[in-house]
Write a protein that holds these residues in place. Structure first.
Motif, PDB file in Angstrom:
ATOM      1  N   UNK A  99       0.847  -1.187   0.000  1.00  0.00           N
ATOM      2  CA  UNK A  99       0.000   0.000   0.000  1.00  0.00           C
ATOM      3  C   UNK A  99       0.882   1.236   0.000  1.00  0.00           C
ATOM      4  N   UNK A 100       0.462   2.306  -0.678  1.00  0.00           N
ATOM      5  CA  UNK A 100       1.309   3.507  -0.734  1.00  0.00           C
ATOM      6  C   UNK A 100       1.450   4.161   0.626  1.00  0.00           C
ATOM      7  N   UNK A 101       2.520   4.916   0.785  1.00  0.00           N
ATOM      8  CA  UNK A 101       2.711   5.675   2.013  1.00  0.00           C
ATOM      9  C   UNK A 101       1.584   6.690   2.155  1.00  0.00           C
ATOM     10  N   UNK A 102       1.025   6.772   3.351  1.00  0.00           N
ATOM     11  CA  UNK A 102      -0.153   7.602   3.553  1.00  0.00           C
ATOM     12  C   UNK A 102       0.222   9.022   3.953  1.00  0.00           C
ATOM     13  N   UNK A 103      -0.616   9.970   3.545  1.00  0.00           N
ATOM     14  CA  UNK A 103      -0.460  11.379   3.917  1.00  0.00           C
ATOM     15  C   UNK A 103      -1.731  12.095   3.471  1.00  0.00           C
ATOM     16  N   UNK A 104      -1.823  13.370   3.813  1.00  0.00           N
ATOM     17  CA  UNK A 104      -3.012  14.140   3.451  1.00  0.00           C
ATOM     18  C   UNK A 104      -2.607  15.429   2.755  1.00  0.00           C
ATOM     19  N   UNK A 105      -3.583  15.996   2.055  1.00  0.00           N
ATOM     20  CA  UNK A 105      -3.363  17.268   1.407  1.00  0.00           C
ATOM     21  C   UNK A 105      -2.230  17.226   0.407  1.00  0.00           C
ATOM     22  N   UNK A 106      -1.415  18.285   0.398  1.00  0.00           N
ATOM     23  CA  UNK A 106      -0.302  18.366  -0.539  1.00  0.00           C
ATOM     24  C   UNK A 106       0.804  17.362  -0.218  1.00  0.00           C
ATOM     25  N   UNK A 107       0.771  16.785   1.000  1.00  0.00           N
ATOM     26  CA  UNK A 107       1.779  15.783   1.345  1.00  0.00           C
ATOM     27  C   UNK A 107       1.440  14.410   0.777  1.00  0.00           C
ATOM     28  N   UNK A 108       0.199  14.227   0.319  1.00  0.00           N
ATOM     29  CA  UNK A 108      -0.162  12.945  -0.291  1.00  0.00           C
ATOM     30  C   UNK A 108       0.674  12.738  -1.546  1.00  0.00           C
ATOM     31  N   UNK A 109       1.313  11.569  -1.700  1.00  0.00           N
ATOM     32  CA  UNK A 109       2.212  11.376  -2.849  1.00  0.00           C
ATOM     33  C   UNK A 109       1.587  11.669  -4.203  1.00  0.00           C
TER      34      UNK A 109
END
Length: 497
Positions: free
Chosen positions: A169-179
């Motif tokens: 699963x891809x590395x998780x993040x939100x907003x502009x930090x989402x890959x």
């Protein structure tokens, strides 16, 4: 390259199947009486379907393939209609780039649809397609997908026999930090810059710079990965141009030898894609030269221009990852290594439970996950391990970490195999060894929760436990040795020391 291990000969069979699928698509289209540009589009559509559709099951692959025209045909029509309006065409092209990368957040299907949409726009620039050609090109997309699907989903369905491993699963993040969001902005910036500079270099062949920038962002997650991929693309393109001068130019579009060499290039693209991006780009470049020969426009200057546009695209991608929402290599590497160590932890815990008599405990899925995650760690570490990397201390640490993680994976596989043996038994020494492994993992991952290990009513010693004890001792040793290179002089694994 051609001696790289090929377990189950999967790459060989995938390459041969690609030749069969693309060949059938081209044959159907040619026999339908469509013109040469349409035949090329059919072959491209078939190649893209075989290359980009990567869903884990055959049924989902069929659905994704069926959705490709829903994305590709509107883009194809829009690109041809905008042929006479360069400024609007360029703006729409960049919008297609952004949407195509953003779609990767929906997994393999979104990735395939995004790539297909981009390449349909790219193909119209490659062929200088006009609105009058749209019916033929649209029909070619249909015949191309039909031909490739006939081979992939019917005649030669490799996945039914050897299911592909599920990717992490891809590395998780939100907003502009989402890959995917970050890369969408980076790719749009890179392609816009490549388009602008590429137009200065050549008003006719600027799209090669855009294509280079686009493909560099596929399957990369950090600044270092992107830069290394750009370097490898330039190397592969340069080698392909050299061969093109020796082979494609003298052939001058002769149909039979050109078709045979294009088939060889298709095989090479699929056979080398996984182990070597440079080799894959070599075959792509040779194939592009051969197609230009078929179209009657190939000459040495055109191949030189191809190299110039590749350099423009690679430099644009490099500037994009450096200036637009940059992500350092060590941050991404830290995250993937952490996930790999968590997989080791769960594998050890499940093995311990299985040895303690829990029939439902199964370490095998965690071993498979660990193998996939280690592959992702290798990709993330590639910039540090590159021969041209000037960071020698970090390169040495990266090599040490990879070697120790490989030892962890080897011992985890062995431990899982012992746990699956019905003759294996648990004893008090195994419980103690598992706790030492847990302590070593906790030292590396202090913020992760502990994993309970069964310890009640177990015999003091049992001969069947010796193999498992050996694996646990070696696993503990590898984990303890990882502490120094992972921590370095900072809290980040590969931050500057």
């Amino acid at each position: 390259m051609f001696v790289v291990p090929d377990p189950g000969r999967l790459r060989l069979r995938t390459g041969l199947r690609a030749v069969a699928g693309v060949g059938l698509a081209v044959l159907i289209t040619a026999l339908s009486g469509l013109p040469l540009p349409a035949v090329i589009v059919a072959g491209l559509a078939a190649l893209l379907a075989l290359f980009t559709v990567a869903d884990p099951t055959v049924r989902r692959q069929a659905v994704t393939t069926a959705l490709l025209p829903a994305v590709g045909l509107p883009v194809l029509a829009l690109a041809t209609w905008l042929h006479g309006a360069p400024l609007l065409r360029d703006a729409v092209f960049i919008a297609v780039v952004f949407c195509g990368v953003y779609a990767r957040r929906w997994g393999p299907r979104g990735n395939a649809l995004g790539i297909f949409g981009f390449m349909m726009f790219f193909a119209t620039q490659f062929l200088h397609a006009l609105p009058a050609q749209l019916p033929h090109l649209a029909a070619a997309v249909g015949t191309g997908l039909a031909g490739s699907s006939t081979v992939r989903l019917g005649m030669w369905c490799i996945e039914r026999r050897t299911p592909p491993p599920t990717g992490p699963a891809p590395l998780t993040a939100r907003g502009l930090a989402r890959p995917t969001t970050r890369q969408a902005f980076q790719a749009a910036f890179a392609c816009a810059l490549a388009l602008a500079v590429g137009r200065v270099v050549s008003d006719d062949r600027w799209y090669w710079a855009v294509g280079t920038a686009w493909w560099i962002f596929v399957n990369t997650a950090s600044r270092g990965e992107t830069l290394v991929r750009g370097f490898r693309r330039v190397v592969g393109t340069l080698a392909g141009i050299a061969v093109g001068l020796l082979v494609a130019v003298p052939l001058d579009g002769a149909p039979v030898p050109t078709a045979a060499l294009v088939a060889a290039c298709v095989f090479g693209i699929f056979y080398t894609a996984a182990p070597s991006y440079s080799w894959m780009m070599f075959f792509v470049t040779v194939m592009a030269g051969l197609l230009y020969g078929l179209l009657g426009v190939l000459h040495p200057g055109l191949l030189g221009l191809r190299l110039e546009q590749t350099l423009v695209g690679a430099l644009a991608a490099g500037l994009a990852v450096a200036l637009v929402l940059p992500v350092a290599t060590h941050g991404t590497t830290d995250a993937w290594i952490r996930r790999a160590l968590l997989a080791v932890r769960h594998c050890a815990a499940e093995s311990a439970r299985r040895l303690a008599g829990e029939a439902a405990a199964d370490p095998a899925p965690h071993v498979a996950e660990l193998e996939v995650l280690l592959g992702r760690v290798r990709v993330s570490l590639a910039p540090l391990l590159h021969p041209l990397s000037p960071l020698r201390a970090r390169k040495d640490r990266a090599r040490q970490v990879l070697a120790l993680l490989d030892v962890c994976a080897e011992q985890a596989r062995g431990l899982a195999a012992v746990a699956a043996d019905p003759e294996a038994s648990h004893d008090a020494r195994l419980t103690t060894a598992c706790r030492r492994v847990e302590a070593a993992l906790h030292a590396l991952l202090p913020t992760a929760g502990s994993v309970a290990v069964a310890a009640d009513r177990v015999p003091e010693q049992h001969p069947g436990a010796e193999p498992a004890l050996a694996h646990l001792r070696d696993l503990e040793g590898a984990l303890s040795s990882l502490a120094a290179p992972l921590r370095g002089k900072t809290h980040g694994i590969f931050a500057e020391a």
